[in-house]
Scaffold this active site. Structure first.
Site, PDB file in Angstrom:
ATOM      1  N   GLY A  40      -5.203  86.414   9.863  1.00  0.00           N
ATOM      2  CA  GLY A  40      -6.044  85.238   9.613  1.00  0.00           C
ATOM      3  C   GLY A  40      -7.350  85.337  10.384  1.00  0.00           C
ATOM      4  O   GLY A  40      -7.376  85.826  11.503  1.00  0.00           O
ATOM      5  N   ARG A  90      -4.574  90.844   4.790  1.00  0.00           N
ATOM      6  CA  ARG A  90      -3.191  91.181   5.123  1.00  0.00           C
ATOM      7  C   ARG A  90      -2.834  92.337   4.204  1.00  0.00           C
ATOM      8  O   ARG A  90      -3.113  92.290   3.013  1.00  0.00           O
ATOM      9  CB  ARG A  90      -2.279  89.978   4.907  1.00  0.00           C
ATOM     10  CG  ARG A  90      -2.755  88.754   5.704  1.00  0.00           C
ATOM     11  CD  ARG A  90      -1.775  87.608   5.658  1.00  0.00           C
ATOM     12  NE  ARG A  90      -2.411  86.352   6.037  1.00  0.00           N
ATOM     13  CZ  ARG A  90      -2.472  85.878   7.293  1.00  0.00           C
ATOM     14  NH1 ARG A  90      -1.929  86.547   8.286  1.00  0.00           N
ATOM     15  NH2 ARG A  90      -3.074  84.731   7.552  1.00  0.00           N
ATOM     16  N   ASP A 144      -0.361  88.360  16.204  1.00  0.00           N
ATOM     17  CA  ASP A 144       0.787  89.190  16.601  1.00  0.00           C
ATOM     18  C   ASP A 144       1.202  90.168  15.508  1.00  0.00           C
ATOM     19  O   ASP A 144       1.644  91.276  15.797  1.00  0.00           O
ATOM     20  CB  ASP A 144       1.969  88.332  17.088  1.00  0.00           C
ATOM     21  CG  ASP A 144       2.440  87.350  16.054  1.00  0.00           C
ATOM     22  OD1 ASP A 144       1.715  87.134  15.057  1.00  0.00           O
ATOM     23  OD2 ASP A 144       3.536  86.801  16.230  1.00  0.00           O
ATOM     24  N   GLY A 145       1.039  89.782  14.228  1.00  0.00           N
ATOM     25  CA  GLY A 145       1.348  90.715  13.138  1.00  0.00           C
ATOM     26  C   GLY A 145       0.459  91.950  13.219  1.00  0.00           C
ATOM     27  O   GLY A 145       0.929  93.088  13.125  1.00  0.00           O
ATOM     28  N   SER A 146      -0.811  91.726  13.425  1.00  0.00           N
ATOM     29  CA  SER A 146      -1.774  92.839  13.498  1.00  0.00           C
ATOM     30  C   SER A 146      -1.461  93.749  14.685  1.00  0.00           C
ATOM     31  O   SER A 146      -1.568  94.977  14.586  1.00  0.00           O
ATOM     32  CB  SER A 146      -3.198  92.299  13.635  1.00  0.00           C
ATOM     33  OG  SER A 146      -3.478  91.432  12.566  1.00  0.00           O
ATOM     34  N   THR A 204      -6.512  84.827  17.066  1.00  0.00           N
ATOM     35  CA  THR A 204      -5.806  83.937  16.139  1.00  0.00           C
ATOM     36  C   THR A 204      -5.993  82.501  16.627  1.00  0.00           C
ATOM     37  O   THR A 204      -5.997  82.266  17.841  1.00  0.00           O
ATOM     38  CB  THR A 204      -4.299  84.261  16.042  1.00  0.00           C
ATOM     39  OG1 THR A 204      -3.626  83.177  15.397  1.00  0.00           O
ATOM     40  CG2 THR A 204      -3.641  84.449  17.404  1.00  0.00           C
ATOM     41  N   ASP A 207      -3.906  80.267  16.525  1.00  0.00           N
ATOM     42  CA  ASP A 207      -2.616  79.673  16.931  1.00  0.00           C
ATOM     43  C   ASP A 207      -2.323  79.734  18.431  1.00  0.00           C
ATOM     44  O   ASP A 207      -1.433  79.038  18.909  1.00  0.00           O
ATOM     45  CB  ASP A 207      -1.463  80.370  16.197  1.00  0.00           C
ATOM     46  CG  ASP A 207      -1.499  80.083  14.706  1.00  0.00           C
ATOM     47  OD1 ASP A 207      -1.968  78.998  14.340  1.00  0.00           O
ATOM     48  OD2 ASP A 207      -1.066  80.954  13.926  1.00  0.00           O
ATOM     49  N   ASP A 250      -0.637  81.827  20.013  1.00  0.00           N
ATOM     50  CA  ASP A 250       0.800  82.076  20.182  1.00  0.00           C
ATOM     51  C   ASP A 250       1.115  83.521  20.601  1.00  0.00           C
ATOM     52  O   ASP A 250       2.158  84.050  20.244  1.00  0.00           O
ATOM     53  CB  ASP A 250       1.541  81.743  18.877  1.00  0.00           C
ATOM     54  CG  ASP A 250       1.030  82.560  17.699  1.00  0.00           C
ATOM     55  OD1 ASP A 250      -0.042  83.190  17.824  1.00  0.00           O
ATOM     56  OD2 ASP A 250       1.695  82.577  16.652  1.00  0.00           O
ATOM     57  N   ARG A 252      -2.878  51.310  10.284  1.00  0.00           N
ATOM     58  CA  ARG A 252      -2.211  52.396   9.562  1.00  0.00           C
ATOM     59  C   ARG A 252      -1.400  53.285  10.489  1.00  0.00           C
ATOM     60  O   ARG A 252      -1.724  53.451  11.676  1.00  0.00           O
ATOM     61  CB  ARG A 252      -3.249  53.252   8.829  1.00  0.00           C
ATOM     62  CG  ARG A 252      -3.680  52.605   7.550  1.00  0.00           C
ATOM     63  CD  ARG A 252      -4.723  53.401   6.811  1.00  0.00           C
ATOM     64  NE  ARG A 252      -5.038  52.704   5.565  1.00  0.00           N
ATOM     65  CZ  ARG A 252      -6.157  52.859   4.884  1.00  0.00           C
ATOM     66  NH1 ARG A 252      -7.082  53.689   5.311  1.00  0.00           N
ATOM     67  NH2 ARG A 252      -6.340  52.195   3.766  1.00  0.00           N
ATOM     68  N   ARG A 297       2.435  77.507  11.957  1.00  0.00           N
ATOM     69  CA  ARG A 297       3.670  77.799  11.199  1.00  0.00           C
ATOM     70  C   ARG A 297       4.842  78.007  12.150  1.00  0.00           C
ATOM     71  O   ARG A 297       5.946  77.563  11.900  1.00  0.00           O
ATOM     72  CB  ARG A 297       3.479  79.064  10.354  1.00  0.00           C
ATOM     73  CG  ARG A 297       3.056  78.803   8.940  1.00  0.00           C
ATOM     74  CD  ARG A 297       2.776  80.099   8.235  1.00  0.00           C
ATOM     75  NE  ARG A 297       1.772  80.885   8.962  1.00  0.00           N
ATOM     76  CZ  ARG A 297       1.439  82.129   8.718  1.00  0.00           C
ATOM     77  NH1 ARG A 297       2.022  82.782   7.769  1.00  0.00           N
ATOM     78  NH2 ARG A 297       0.507  82.748   9.421  1.00  0.00           N
ATOM     79  N   GLY A 334      -4.536  61.318  22.215  1.00  0.00           N
ATOM     80  CA  GLY A 334      -3.638  60.192  22.509  1.00  0.00           C
ATOM     81  C   GLY A 334      -2.677  59.912  21.373  1.00  0.00           C
ATOM     82  O   GLY A 334      -2.406  58.739  21.042  1.00  0.00           O
ATOM     83  N   SER A 385      -2.785  51.050  15.613  1.00  0.00           N
ATOM     84  CA  SER A 385      -2.672  52.285  14.818  1.00  0.00           C
ATOM     85  C   SER A 385      -1.689  53.211  15.508  1.00  0.00           C
ATOM     86  O   SER A 385      -1.473  53.116  16.718  1.00  0.00           O
ATOM     87  CB  SER A 385      -4.029  52.978  14.700  1.00  0.00           C
ATOM     88  OG  SER A 385      -4.450  53.461  15.963  1.00  0.00           O
ATOM     89  N   ARG A 410      -0.028  56.670   5.870  1.00  0.00           N
ATOM     90  CA  ARG A 410      -0.963  57.617   5.235  1.00  0.00           C
ATOM     91  C   ARG A 410      -0.772  59.019   5.804  1.00  0.00           C
ATOM     92  O   ARG A 410      -0.281  59.179   6.926  1.00  0.00           O
ATOM     93  CB  ARG A 410      -2.413  57.193   5.472  1.00  0.00           C
ATOM     94  CG  ARG A 410      -2.794  55.884   4.836  1.00  0.00           C
ATOM     95  CD  ARG A 410      -2.739  55.998   3.315  1.00  0.00           C
ATOM     96  NE  ARG A 410      -2.804  54.690   2.698  1.00  0.00           N
ATOM     97  CZ  ARG A 410      -3.905  54.189   2.136  1.00  0.00           C
ATOM     98  NH1 ARG A 410      -5.018  54.886   2.137  1.00  0.00           N
ATOM     99  NH2 ARG A 410      -3.877  52.989   1.576  1.00  0.00           N
ATOM    100  N   ARG A 450      -9.944  76.573  10.513  1.00  0.00           N
ATOM    101  CA  ARG A 450     -10.284  77.986  10.758  1.00  0.00           C
ATOM    102  C   ARG A 450     -11.782  78.213  10.880  1.00  0.00           C
ATOM    103  O   ARG A 450     -12.207  79.243  11.399  1.00  0.00           O
ATOM    104  CB  ARG A 450      -9.789  78.847   9.598  1.00  0.00           C
ATOM    105  CG  ARG A 450      -8.328  79.087   9.594  1.00  0.00           C
ATOM    106  CD  ARG A 450      -8.000  80.305   8.749  1.00  0.00           C
ATOM    107  NE  ARG A 450      -6.578  80.501   8.718  1.00  0.00           N
ATOM    108  CZ  ARG A 450      -5.893  81.102   9.685  1.00  0.00           C
ATOM    109  NH1 ARG A 450      -6.511  81.602  10.718  1.00  0.00           N
ATOM    110  NH2 ARG A 450      -4.588  81.228   9.581  1.00  0.00           N
TER     111      ARG A 450
END
Ligand code: ATP
Length: 327
Positions: A14, A75, A106-108, A130, A132, A134, A167, A176, A190, A220, A251, A260
Site C-alpha cells: 500500500g 502487489r 510487512d508483506g514487502s 505503511t 498502519d 504495525d 447522533r 485490517r 475523545g 454525541s 450514523r 492514504r
C-alpha cells in the site's frame, strides 16, 4: 567506494505519505557516495517486468510535499512464486543492480527476506513504509503520522455534526490487522469507544458501556471501529446496536482511502529522510536482510527475521484509559 556500484530502490504494497521523502533520501545519499541509482517502478512487479528508471539528483526534486509514491507501487502475485523471484533476480543482474532498498509494509519485507534467502549476492535493506504502524522493530512507520492526522481532522468534523443532532456515530478507519490508527485517533478525538482487531469480545460490552454515556445525556457519541474488527465493519456494528439507542440517530462514516492520501506531515518526512539515508549507510556497511527502524529517537537495524516473526503490540491498557477519559 565499496563494492556496491548501483542501488535499486522500490516502493511496494500500500502507498503511504512520506514514501517520496524516503525515495529522495535513498537516491541522494547513494549518488552523494558515488553510486548509481535505479528506480524500480511498481514494486516487485517492476522487478519481474523490468520496469526500471535511472534516478538522478533532480529525479527526486520537489517531491517531499507529495503524497503517494513517484515510483508507483503494486502487489505482485508473481513474486510470491519462486519462478517470479528467479526472473526478478535475472533482471537485477542484467541491470547491474548490486543492492536493493525496499520501502513497504510487512508483506514487502517478507518478500525481501524470502528473496535474500534464495539469492545471497544481492543484499536487500528494508524501510518500514505503511500507514498502519504495525511493523515490529520500529516506533514509527512512514505514513502513519499523516494518516493519523487525516483521521483526527475528519473525526473532529464529524463530532461537530454529531453533537448538533444528538447522533451516535460509528466511524470506520483503516487497520485490517492492527488497531494503531483506531486507538491513537480515538484518544486524540475523545472517542467514547474504540474497537480494534487485537481485542476480542468488545461489541458484546458495547451496548452496556454506551448506555452509561446515554444516561448522562452526552450530546454525541463517537465509536471508532478499525476495519478488521472481529464483529465486522462499522455498518454491521451500527446495525446490531441501533435498536438499543432509539433516542439517538445512529450514523456510520467509513473514512476509506482519504486516509492514504495528502501531503506528508513534517514528522513523516523527517522519519522518511533519516531512514532513507540510514538504509544506504547500512548497505555501505555490508548489512543485508535488515530493516532500518526508528526506536527511542535513534535509528536501529533490525533483522528481517525478527521483523517478520514478531508482532508489534498495541497496549490494551489504553482502551481502559479511553473509557476513563470519556466519562
Ligand atoms: P501494507 O502494509 O500497506 O499492506 P505490505 O507491504 O504489507 O503493505 P503486501 O500486499 O502484504 O503489502 O505485500 C506486498 C508484496 O510483497 C506482495 O504483493 C508480494 O509481492 C510481496 N510478498 C508478500 N509476502 C510475500 C512472501 N511470503 N513471499 C514473497 N513475496 C511476498
Amino acid at each position: 567506494m565499496g563494492k556496491i556500484k548501483r542501488i535499486g530502490v522500490l516502493t511496494s504494497g500500500g502507498d503511504a505519505p512520506g514514501m517520496n521523502a524516503a525515495i529522495r533520501g535513498v537516491t541522494r545519499t547513494a549518488l552523494y557516495y558515488g553510486m548509481k541509482v535505479t528506480g524500480i517502478r511498481y514494486g516487485y512487479h517492476g522487478m519481474i517486468h523490468n520496469d526500471l528508471v535511472e534516478m538522478k539528483a533532480n529525479s527526486v526534486s520537489n517531491i517531499l510535499a507529495r503524497g503517494g509514491t513517484i515510483l508507483k507501487t503494486a502487489r505482485s502475485k508473481e513474486f510470491m512464486e519462486a519462478e517470479g523471484r528467479k526472473l526478478a533476480y535475472e533482471n537485477l543482474k542484467a541491470a547491474e543492480i548490486d543492492a536493493v532498498v525496499v520501502i513497504g509494509g510487512d508483506g514487502s519485507l517478507t518478500g525481501a527476506r524470502v528473496f535474500c534467502d534464495e539469492y545471497y549476492d544481492i543484499p536487500f535493506v528494508g524501510i518500514p513504509g505503511t500507514i498502519d504502524n504495525d511493523i515490529y522493530g520500529t516506533d514509527y512507520t512512514i505514513g502513519y503520522d499523516t494518516a493519523l492526522n487525516t483521521v483526527v481532522e475528519a473525526v473532529d468534523k464529524i463530532r461537530d455534526t454529531a453533537g448538533s443532532h444528538n447522533r451516535l456515530f460509528f466511524i470506520e478507519v483503516m487497520g485490517r490487522d492492527a488497531g494503531f490508527i483506531a486507538l491513537s485517533s480515538g484518544i486524540a478525538c475523545g472517542a467514547e469507544a474504540i474497537l480494534i482487531p487485537e481485542v476480542h469480545g468488545q461489541v458484546s460490552n458495547l451496548k452496556e458501556y454506551l448506555q452509561k454515556d446515554f444516561k448522562r445525556n452526552k450530546s454525541s457519541n463517537i465509536v471508532i471501529v478499525a476495519e478488521g474488527n472481529e464483529s465486522g465493519g462499522a455498518f454491521a456494528i451500527a446495525e446490531s446496536v441501533k435498536d438499543d439507542f432509539t433516542d439517538f440517530d445512529v450514523r456510520v462514516s467509513v473514512l476509506g482511502h482519504i486516509q492514504r492520501g495528502g501531503t506528508p506531515s513534517a514528522h513523516d518526512r523527517v522519519v522518511a529522510g533519516k531512514l532513507g539515508f540510514a538504509a544506504v549507510e547500512a548497505l555501505m556497511d555490508d548489512q543485508k536482510s535488515v530493516m532500518v527502524g526508528y526506536h527511542n529517537n535513534e535509528i536501529d537495524q533490525v533483522p528481517f527475521r525478527k521483523v517478520i516473526k514478531l508482532k508489534k503490540k498495541v497496549d490494551p491498557d489504553h482502551l481502559q484509559m479511553v473509557e476513563i477519559l470519556s466519562i
